[in-house]
Scaffold this motif. Structure first.
Motif, PDB file in Angstrom:
ATOM      1  N   ILE A  94      39.308   9.174  35.055  1.00 24.73           N
ATOM      2  CA  ILE A  94      39.183  10.287  35.993  1.00 24.73           C
ATOM      3  C   ILE A  94      40.096  11.429  35.535  1.00 24.73           C
ATOM      4  O   ILE A  94      41.328  11.357  35.662  1.00 24.73           O
ATOM      5  N   ALA A  95      39.489  12.484  35.003  1.00 21.20           N
ATOM      6  CA  ALA A  95      40.259  13.574  34.391  1.00 21.20           C
ATOM      7  C   ALA A  95      41.253  14.189  35.380  1.00 21.20           C
ATOM      8  O   ALA A  95      42.421  14.424  35.031  1.00 21.20           O
ATOM      9  N   ASP A  96      40.826  14.422  36.626  1.00 27.94           N
ATOM     10  CA  ASP A  96      41.723  15.048  37.608  1.00 27.94           C
ATOM     11  C   ASP A  96      42.979  14.228  37.817  1.00 27.94           C
ATOM     12  O   ASP A  96      44.090  14.755  37.919  1.00 27.94           O
ATOM     13  N   GLU A  97      42.767  12.901  37.918  1.00 31.75           N
ATOM     14  CA  GLU A  97      43.921  12.034  38.171  1.00 31.75           C
ATOM     15  C   GLU A  97      44.878  12.040  36.977  1.00 31.75           C
ATOM     16  O   GLU A  97      46.095  12.063  37.148  1.00 31.75           O
ATOM     17  N   VAL A  98      44.313  12.042  35.774  1.00 30.50           N
ATOM     18  CA  VAL A  98      45.158  12.048  34.580  1.00 30.50           C
ATOM     19  C   VAL A  98      45.957  13.351  34.530  1.00 30.50           C
ATOM     20  O   VAL A  98      47.175  13.346  34.301  1.00 30.50           O
ATOM     21  N   ILE A 122      32.920   9.187  40.139  1.00 31.02           N
ATOM     22  CA  ILE A 122      34.276   9.761  40.090  1.00 31.02           C
ATOM     23  C   ILE A 122      34.757  10.073  41.507  1.00 31.02           C
ATOM     24  O   ILE A 122      35.903   9.779  41.875  1.00 31.02           O
ATOM     25  N   GLN A 123      33.843  10.632  42.303  1.00 29.23           N
ATOM     26  CA  GLN A 123      34.195  10.960  43.683  1.00 29.23           C
ATOM     27  C   GLN A 123      34.625   9.700  44.441  1.00 29.23           C
ATOM     28  O   GLN A 123      35.647   9.663  45.120  1.00 29.23           O
ATOM     29  N   PHE A 124      33.807   8.646  44.293  1.00 28.49           N
ATOM     30  CA  PHE A 124      34.078   7.383  44.992  1.00 28.49           C
ATOM     31  C   PHE A 124      35.444   6.819  44.576  1.00 28.49           C
ATOM     32  O   PHE A 124      36.253   6.402  45.406  1.00 28.49           O
ATOM     33  N   ILE A 125      35.669   6.802  43.275  1.00 28.58           N
ATOM     34  CA  ILE A 125      36.913   6.207  42.751  1.00 28.58           C
ATOM     35  C   ILE A 125      38.129   6.984  43.261  1.00 28.58           C
ATOM     36  O   ILE A 125      39.150   6.405  43.643  1.00 28.58           O
ATOM     37  N   LYS A 126      37.978   8.324  43.303  1.00 30.48           N
ATOM     38  CA  LYS A 126      39.082   9.153  43.793  1.00 30.48           C
ATOM     39  C   LYS A 126      39.298   8.949  45.294  1.00 30.48           C
ATOM     40  O   LYS A 126      40.417   8.709  45.754  1.00 30.48           O
ATOM     41  N   ASP A 127      38.188   9.035  46.041  1.00 31.18           N
ATOM     42  CA  ASP A 127      38.288   8.928  47.494  1.00 31.18           C
ATOM     43  C   ASP A 127      38.889   7.597  47.910  1.00 31.18           C
ATOM     44  O   ASP A 127      39.687   7.517  48.843  1.00 31.18           O
ATOM     45  N   ARG A 128      38.444   6.534  47.248  1.00 33.13           N
ATOM     46  CA  ARG A 128      38.898   5.207  47.644  1.00 33.13           C
ATOM     47  C   ARG A 128      40.240   4.831  47.013  1.00 33.13           C
ATOM     48  O   ARG A 128      40.730   3.729  47.222  1.00 33.13           O
ATOM     49  N   LYS A 129      40.759   5.761  46.194  1.00 36.69           N
ATOM     50  CA  LYS A 129      42.052   5.519  45.513  1.00 36.69           C
ATOM     51  C   LYS A 129      42.067   4.150  44.817  1.00 36.69           C
ATOM     52  O   LYS A 129      42.979   3.331  45.002  1.00 36.69           O
ATOM     53  N   ILE A 130      41.023   3.929  44.029  1.00 35.99           N
ATOM     54  CA  ILE A 130      40.939   2.634  43.343  1.00 35.99           C
ATOM     55  C   ILE A 130      41.992   2.542  42.241  1.00 35.99           C
ATOM     56  O   ILE A 130      42.614   1.502  42.045  1.00 35.99           O
ATOM     57  N   ASN A 131      42.182   3.643  41.538  1.00 36.39           N
ATOM     58  CA  ASN A 131      43.306   3.660  40.589  1.00 36.39           C
ATOM     59  C   ASN A 131      44.573   3.888  41.393  1.00 36.39           C
ATOM     60  O   ASN A 131      44.568   4.633  42.379  1.00 36.39           O
ATOM     61  N   GLU A 132      45.666   3.255  40.966  1.00 34.82           N
ATOM     62  CA  GLU A 132      46.888   3.326  41.775  1.00 34.82           C
ATOM     63  C   GLU A 132      47.970   4.148  41.078  1.00 34.82           C
ATOM     64  O   GLU A 132      48.187   4.007  39.880  1.00 34.82           O
ATOM     65  N   MET A 133      48.627   5.003  41.846  1.00 35.93           N
ATOM     66  CA  MET A 133      49.806   5.726  41.351  1.00 35.93           C
ATOM     67  C   MET A 133      51.001   5.039  41.995  1.00 35.93           C
ATOM     68  O   MET A 133      51.199   5.135  43.207  1.00 35.93           O
ATOM     69  N   ILE A 134      51.757   4.336  41.200  1.00 40.00           N
ATOM     70  CA  ILE A 134      52.869   3.584  41.752  1.00 40.00           C
ATOM     71  C   ILE A 134      54.162   4.330  41.439  1.00 40.00           C
ATOM     72  O   ILE A 134      54.329   4.865  40.350  1.00 40.00           O
ATOM     73  N   SER A 135      55.061   4.364  42.412  1.00 39.49           N
ATOM     74  CA  SER A 135      56.346   5.071  42.329  1.00 39.49           C
ATOM     75  C   SER A 135      56.151   6.558  42.597  1.00 39.49           C
ATOM     76  O   SER A 135      55.045   7.057  42.699  1.00 39.49           O
ATOM     77  N   ASN A 136      57.286   7.249  42.708  1.00 37.65           N
ATOM     78  CA  ASN A 136      57.249   8.604  43.229  1.00 37.65           C
ATOM     79  C   ASN A 136      57.250   9.698  42.171  1.00 37.65           C
ATOM     80  O   ASN A 136      57.363  10.864  42.496  1.00 37.65           O
ATOM     81  N   GLY A 137      57.168   9.313  40.919  1.00 34.49           N
ATOM     82  CA  GLY A 137      57.089  10.346  39.888  1.00 34.49           C
ATOM     83  C   GLY A 137      58.385  11.111  39.707  1.00 34.49           C
ATOM     84  O   GLY A 137      58.396  12.289  39.391  1.00 34.49           O
ATOM     85  N   LYS A 138      59.505  10.466  39.916  1.00 37.86           N
ATOM     86  CA  LYS A 138      60.798  11.132  39.794  1.00 37.86           C
ATOM     87  C   LYS A 138      61.094  11.501  38.338  1.00 37.86           C
ATOM     88  O   LYS A 138      61.620  12.555  38.047  1.00 37.86           O
ATOM     89  N   LYS A 139      60.732  10.569  37.437  1.00 41.26           N
ATOM     90  CA  LYS A 139      61.040  10.802  36.032  1.00 41.26           C
ATOM     91  C   LYS A 139      60.012  11.763  35.411  1.00 41.26           C
ATOM     92  O   LYS A 139      58.878  11.859  35.885  1.00 41.26           O
ATOM     93  N   ASP A 140      60.434  12.396  34.338  1.00 39.27           N
ATOM     94  CA  ASP A 140      59.523  13.339  33.702  1.00 39.27           C
ATOM     95  C   ASP A 140      58.751  12.694  32.560  1.00 39.27           C
ATOM     96  O   ASP A 140      58.389  13.302  31.583  1.00 39.27           O
ATOM     97  N   PHE A 141      58.549  11.390  32.686  1.00 44.41           N
ATOM     98  CA  PHE A 141      57.634  10.700  31.777  1.00 44.41           C
ATOM     99  C   PHE A 141      57.039   9.522  32.546  1.00 44.41           C
ATOM    100  O   PHE A 141      57.584   9.131  33.596  1.00 44.41           O
ATOM    101  N   GLY A 142      55.922   8.997  32.082  1.00 47.42           N
ATOM    102  CA  GLY A 142      55.264   7.955  32.873  1.00 47.42           C
ATOM    103  C   GLY A 142      54.450   6.999  32.024  1.00 47.42           C
ATOM    104  O   GLY A 142      54.324   7.147  30.806  1.00 47.42           O
ATOM    105  N   ILE A 143      53.937   6.002  32.720  1.00 46.64           N
ATOM    106  CA  ILE A 143      53.187   4.937  32.049  1.00 46.64           C
ATOM    107  C   ILE A 143      51.779   4.881  32.615  1.00 46.64           C
ATOM    108  O   ILE A 143      51.592   4.968  33.834  1.00 46.64           O
TER     109      ILE A 143
END
Lengths: 518, 726
Positions: free
Chosen positions: B304-308, B243-264
């Motif tokens: 990754i619970a933290d990321e979710v 989990i640490q590795f995946i978080k540190d290396r940002k393997i999962n991607e957060m795309i866009s700036n989170g402007k909307k109050d819902f997401g995919i």
């Protein structure tokens, strides 16, 4: 975030069957795109579909800008969002429409209109072919632009494969922002069979360009799209024969043809002419006379009870001629030894002059067939004699191969073909004549009360065909339906009932479905 | 040698660093393995990764230069067990196979490997055979990752993303001492695209060093008490490290700036389809700039619970794209949200579909219903893509109704000239005498026997399990043995022990047919132990009959030409009526025609060019004697045996015809004889560069035949109109 840009990728789907070169076509498209400054992505579904199954290849292209971001390209076509669909065969084009890949909004559909028949079409006992016209019509309705043609023929004439013609047609539509030279470059870079591919490409290019030009008023766009069918050719020939039956026959049949011309309506003349030629070829002019005598009585009834279409005369004449020329060993031998057959086989094998062609027949004469050809008494004796049965089985039990191109093999078949004079005295000849007359009597009996039903009874004869077991099954099914006829007369719709029974007999060889209906 | 050669393409593996590589997914993966300093590679062929094995085989020379060992493993279990080399040594190893079927076979070894953990990076590349084009049961590899606690990568379908995932996959494996699964989806394997290359790396630590300085650590072996320790390690050390590795290396991607109050939230493998859906709805552009924030799971296990939690914060709702079932990820994320007391509502299978592929249609429709629920103002209702419109709308892409009656299915089947077809023709003929038998089928091209026109085979229990699938049918009071089929591929994979050995040991009376076409043919013609060809890097030509006799089979017979339908039929009858106790094994041998033609056609063309005598054969049908009943097609099913319009002016039904694709295999002639069909079939022999004797014979024969033919035509005169001559 800024407003999303409206740029979209060029989307293309290729529908082909395993081994037809759909992959090569996709590779050319990628090469074309990449060399012309585009991002190119293609995907396909590998696996067992390559074993003769239907396959879809999908390609997306998007222009590269220096330092620009990479686009996100889809790995699957979205129904309604495909710009260009290429199909290697007509039913595959139909599949692209069925799957919603073709829309009048934006899709250019490029397809070969020849047919590669499906297993379902091939295994039917009768005619299981689907209607090409209906598929073409739906394709034209579904597409924004439709480019259809017999690309299989073009490919063959150019000594290449269908994918080259499709690629050329794609270039010819002008739908892609690439020049003809850029297209040709993709073929050249692939390095395999370049010259014939370019030739086929050019033919495809010209074809698409021509077909997309606005047609002069009054010219139906379908002309030339579909391969000319044998049925269409037959209709043209038959019309000529009806107009002048005498010109369609040789000296020995002029009198009979004149009689046909003077006695019968145009709609049945061609069938009668085919009938007299067939029966003469099979036996002699006398036999053709017998054929016409049989039809004369049907025609008289048709004049009284018919609806003016002379359908009964037409269909009865067709099946009487076919039944009178039933497939016996003499007929088979006579066909196998003719010069025109040798010519046809040479052409089919694409044999060049300096090559040597051999023809090997696979025959399996059975005791019944041998006895059928012999004079009645002798035939019956053969059927009853165990030692003779055993002897025939020993010779042909596992089948015999005859080399028709050898002196011995040819002579054997030649002698068989010369047995024609003894046919009239053979066991089977007499049996068949009785069956034909019984069937004709039934047809005529029914015609006095129910004309449409008589036509159905006439057509039921089509069940009797083939050799050996297939023939025996067909005849058994025919007899079952004939025996059912009296009961059918009492039913609400006897015509539909007989047709239903006939279709059931054609649906499955053993006749199980027919018996289930009875 | 495999059906498709990659000899030319593999040269791309030598492309120096920093250049743009253009090619297919399988080549990109191979390049990525070399860039990662892999030490050894194994695997078992099967779509969609068959060609990955072929690429590796064809690249053997390049692999050897870099000190990489490559094996065609005997089975997926063998491949998985091979990763044992990474347990005690810092050796990077990779294996590949078809999934889930291959993973099923491998799972014993994988579970043991995952329990003790690894030192060197261990990568399991699974070709996920799911959705359109799949040939197996529809299941997910995800379950294997969860049950054995291996990490599961599902990169975006983009060559750069796939290449990156191979590289960080090894690092993740080493960092967390855990084998890592890389899920390559069906379409990604043959995805053509591009990426920027890096230098190929020789492995820093060599196998030689390991072999000459053996190490062991008893705590890595699965035996109590270590096995209990392993479970604790997985939860307390390896998972947190991952989990640490995946978080540190940002393997999962957060795309866009989170402007909307819902997401995919989406599995990486579905990313392109989701983005296309958004684009069609006017919510994203082609470069992936999206109005709606997207969280891309390039690692689908662990979640990754933290990321979710971070992504769900301040959001009213989330839409999860998770293909297939059960909905493991949806359950997992729901649990995370619940534990975090998050208020975001999770949608997924409710607006999409529980079972089946996430096609663009499914994805776009799901997106639309989701956005309509939370931000209907974003949707331009009068400019929707056709696919989301009601099915009865004239704008719907399927508005033109063509029916399945007009557009038939084209299932795969035996190829033209396939030597397996006559085996089933012979069995049909044998059954005319012995009556019908229960038939246990296997996996391979021979499974096409279950389709018309043969309709043979009741069950298939897995690769090489045809014989085992017949084991339950044992009853001394019946004299009707059951029949089992098995391919040569399945035989060497496991069938020799699971089937033949089992039948010998349990004194089964079954009749087993081993279809020996000299390749693992259905997967693309790879060589196996009994292959007839010389293979420079493998040992071949080990006869199947010798192997079965070796495990105790007394009644064994090899038929060396399956086209001898009579001989094969008699062999079937012998075996089915034999009083000999124990299994009866028939090895039905003939080379796969697809491979044979590819090999022989160029040779024949060359010989012809050189002026050598070459004989070409094909079959034909006389249109005048064929009555159009099509019984020959019904007992053959050959693609080259088709129908054509009837040239007879009186007949309407189409007649049978032989297409020019005929390879002259001979089955039509054999069938015409064995089934007493009809006299219409003939064989044409065309001799190129005929010998003097050929030419002499032909001159004599032609003179004789033409003479008789002139007489024949004379007797037919007066039927057809005379040609008017000038």
């Amino acid at each position: 975030m800024s407003q999303p840009t409206q740029e979209r990728a060029i989307t293309m789907a290729i529908l082909a069957m395993g081994g037809e070169g759909g992959g090569v076509l996709a590779d050319w498209m990628v090469s074309l795109g990449e060399h012309s400054g585009y991002w190119a992505q293609t995907t396909s579904v590998p696996g067992v579909a390559q074993r003769t199954g239907a396959t879809i290849y999908y390609v997306e292209l998007f222009p590269r800008t220096p330092g620009g971001a990479e686009p996100i390209l889809s790995t699957m076509p979205t129904p309604g969002e495909v710009d260009i669909v290429l199909a290697s065969e007509l039913m595959e084009a139909g599949r692209s429409v069925l799957r919603g890949l073709v829309t009048p909004k934006n899709t250019t559909l490029i397809t070969s209109t020849h047919r590669v028949y499906s297993m379902m079409e091939k295994t039917s006992l009768g005619d299981g072919r689907v209607d090409s016209d209906s598929i073409i019509e739906n394709c034209m309705k579904a597409a924004a632009k439709f480019v259809g043609g017999d690309f299989s023929k073009i490919a063959e004439e150019s000594g290449s494969v269908i994918s080259s013609v499709l690629f050329g047609a794609l270039a010819g539509t002008g739908r892609l922002p690439f020049s003809r030279q850029e297209f040709e470059g993709a073929i050249e870079r692939s390095g395999v069979g370049v010259a014939p591919s370019l030739k086929a490409f050019a033919r495809g290019f010209d074809y698409a360009e021509k077909i997309l030009k606005p047609a002069p008023a009054g010219v139906p766009i379908q002309i030339g799209i579909k391969p000319v069918s044998v049925e269409e050719t037959k209709a043209v020939t038959d019309a000529a024969i009806s107009a002048d039956p005498v010109a369609a026959v040789g000296a020995r049949l002029k009198k009979l043809a004149a009689h046909i011309r003077d006695t019968y309506p145009a709609s049945v003349r061609a069938t009668l002419v085919h009938g007299i030629k067939r029966t003469t070829e099979y036996q002699d002019v006398e036999y053709a006379n017998e054929f016409l005598a049989r039809i004369a009585s049907v025609y008289e009834l048709d004049l009284v009870h018919g609806d003016g279409s002379f359908r009964l005369t037409q269909e009865t004449a067709r099946y009487t001629a076919l039944w009178m020329t039933y497939e016996d060993t003499i007929r088979v031998a006579a066909i196998k030894v003719r010069a025109r057959r040798f010519d046809r086989i040479h052409k089919e094998a694409r044999a060049k002059n300096e090559q040597v062609v051999g023809i090997m027949e696979f025959l399996h004469p059975q005791v019944q067939e041998v006895a059928d050809t012999l004079p009645t008494a002798l035939g019956k004796w053969v059927l009853g004699s165990k030692p003779v049965n055993a002897l025939i089985n020993r010779i042909s039990g596992d089948g015999i191969k005859v080399n028709t191109t050898s002196a011995f093999g040819y002579t054997t078949l030649y002698i068989l073909s010369r047995l024609r004079p003894i046919r009239r005295r053979s066991l089977r000849f007499n049996e068949e004549q009785l069956l034909i007359d019984a069937w004709l009597t039934t047809v005529m009996d029914v015609a006095t009360t129910n004309y449409a039903l008589a036509c159905e009874v006439a057509e039921t004869q089509s069940l009797v065909k083939g050799y050996g077991e297939t023939h025996a099954n067909g005849l058994a099914n025919f007899n079952l339906i004939m025996a059912e006829l009296p009961r059918t007369l009492a039913s609400a719709d006897p015509v539909a009932r007989i047709r239903q029974l006939r279709e059931a007999a054609l649906a499955e060889e053993s006749g199980a479905r027919l018996r289930a209906l009875l | 040698m495999a059906e498709r050669s990659f000899k030319e393409e593999v040269q791309k593996l030598r492309i120096p660093a920093g250049e743009e590589f253009h090619g297919e997914g399988i080549l990109a993966v191979t390049k990525a393995l070399l860039q990662s300093g892999v030490s050894y590679v194994g695997g078992y062929q099967g779509a969609p990764i068959s060609h990955l094995m072929d690429v590796l085989g064809d690249a053997n020379e390049i692999l050897a230069e870099l000190g990489v060992h490559f094996e065609n493993s005997a089975s997926e279990a063998t491949a998985a067990a091979m990763l044992a080399a990474s347990v005690n040594y810092p050796l990077r190893g990779a294996i590949t196979f078809k999934s889930t079927v291959g993973t099923n076979v491998a799972s014993d070894a994988l579970a043991n490997l995952a329990s003790g953990g690894v030192t060197g990076g261990a990568l399991i590349i699974v070709g996920e055979d799911y959705g359109e084009g799949s040939s197996i049961m529809q299941e997910r590899s995800h379950a294997f990752a969860m049950k054995s606690q291996m990490w599961l990568l599902d990169p975006r379908p983009n060559l750069t993303a796939i290449v990156d995932s191979v590289e960080y996959g090894f690092e993740l494996s080493e960092y967390s001492n855990t084998p890592v699964m890389l899920e390559l989806r069906l379409r990604s394997c043959h995805l053509h695209g591009s990426f920027i290359t890096k230098e190929n790396k020789r492995p820093a630590f060599t196998r030689k060093e390991a072999m000459e300085n053996p190490r062991r650590d008893v705590s890595r072996i699965v035996l109590p008490p270590s096995s209990f320790l392993h479970e604790q390690e997985k939860i307390n050390q390896r998972m947190p490290a991952a989990i640490q590795f995946i978080k540190d290396r940002k393997i999962n991607e957060m795309i866009s700036n989170g402007k909307k109050d819902f997401g995919i939230i989406t599995q990486g493998g579905l990313y392109n389809t989701v983005m296309r859906g958004l684009q069609l709805l006017g919510l994203a552009d082609i470069y992936g700039n999206s109005e709606i924030p997207v969280y891309v799971l390039n690692v689908t296990y662990p979640i990754i619970a933290d990321e979710v939690e971070e992504f769900a914060k301040d959001k009213r709702a989330l839409l999860l794209f998770e293909e297939g079932q059960p909905d493991y990820i949806e359950q997992n994320i729901n649990s995370i949200l619940r534990k975090a007391d998050a208020t975001a509502k999770l949608h997924g299978k409710d607006v999409l579909v529980m079972a089946g592929e996430y096609t663009p249609a499914v994805v776009t429709k799901g997106l639309l219903s989701f956005v309509r629920m939370y931000a209907p103002q974003l949707i331009t209702e009068n400019d929707l893509p056709g696919i989301v419109l009601p099915p009865d709308s004239p704008e719907h892409p399927m508005a033109i109704k063509l029916t399945p009656q007009e557009v038939h299915m084209r299932p795969p089947g035996f190829c033209t000239g396939c030597p397996e077809r006559p085996i089933f023709s012979a069995l049909k003929l044998a059954e005319r005498e012995t009556g019908k038998h229960h038939v246990s089928a296997d996996i391979g091209c021979h499974l096409f026997s279950i389709l018309p026109p043969f309709d043979i085979g009741a069950t298939t229990m897995g690769y090489g399990l045809g014989s085992a699938g017949a084991a339950g049918f044992q009853d001394a009071s019946s004299d009707k043995p059951v029949l089992a089929f098995m391919g040569d591929g399945g035989f060497w994979h496991n069938g020799l022990t699971s089937g033949v050995g089992n039948a010998v040991f349990n004194e089964s009376n079954q009749v087993l047919v081993v279809v020996d076409n000299a390749y693992s043919a259905a997967t693309g013609g790879q060589d196996i132990l009994s292959s007839a060809a010389d293979n420079p890097i493998r040992s071949t030509k080990h006869p199947i009959e010798r192997a079965v006799r070796g495990v105790g089979v007394k009644w064994a017979k090899t038929v060396t030409n399956t086209f001898k339908v009579d001989e094969l039929r008699d062999t079937f009858i012998d075996a089915l009526t034999s009083k000999e106790p124990g299994p009866k094994v028939i090895v039905a041998q003939s080379e796969c025609t697809l491979n044979r033609t590819r090999r022989e056609r160029p040779l024949a063309a060359k010989a012809e060019k050189e002026g050598k005598r070459v004989v070409r054969e094909r079959y034909g049908i006389d249109p005048e004697t064929c009555t159009g009943d099509h019984s020959c097609i019904r007992i053959s099913g050959c693609p080259s045996l088709s129908i054509t319009a009837n040239p007879d002016p009186l007949r309407k039904e189409p007649i049978a015809t032989v297409l020019s694709s005929c390879v002259g295999c001979g089955l039509c002639g054999e069938n015409a004889h064995a089934a007493a069909l009809c006299p219409s079939f003939y064989r044409t022999q065309v001799i190129s560069n005929p010998s003097g004797w050929d030419r002499f014979k032909t001159t004599f024969r032609n003179a004789y035949i033409s003479r008789l033919q002139r007489g024949i035509e004379k007797r037919y005169e007066g039927i057809e109109p005379e040609l008017v001559s000038a």
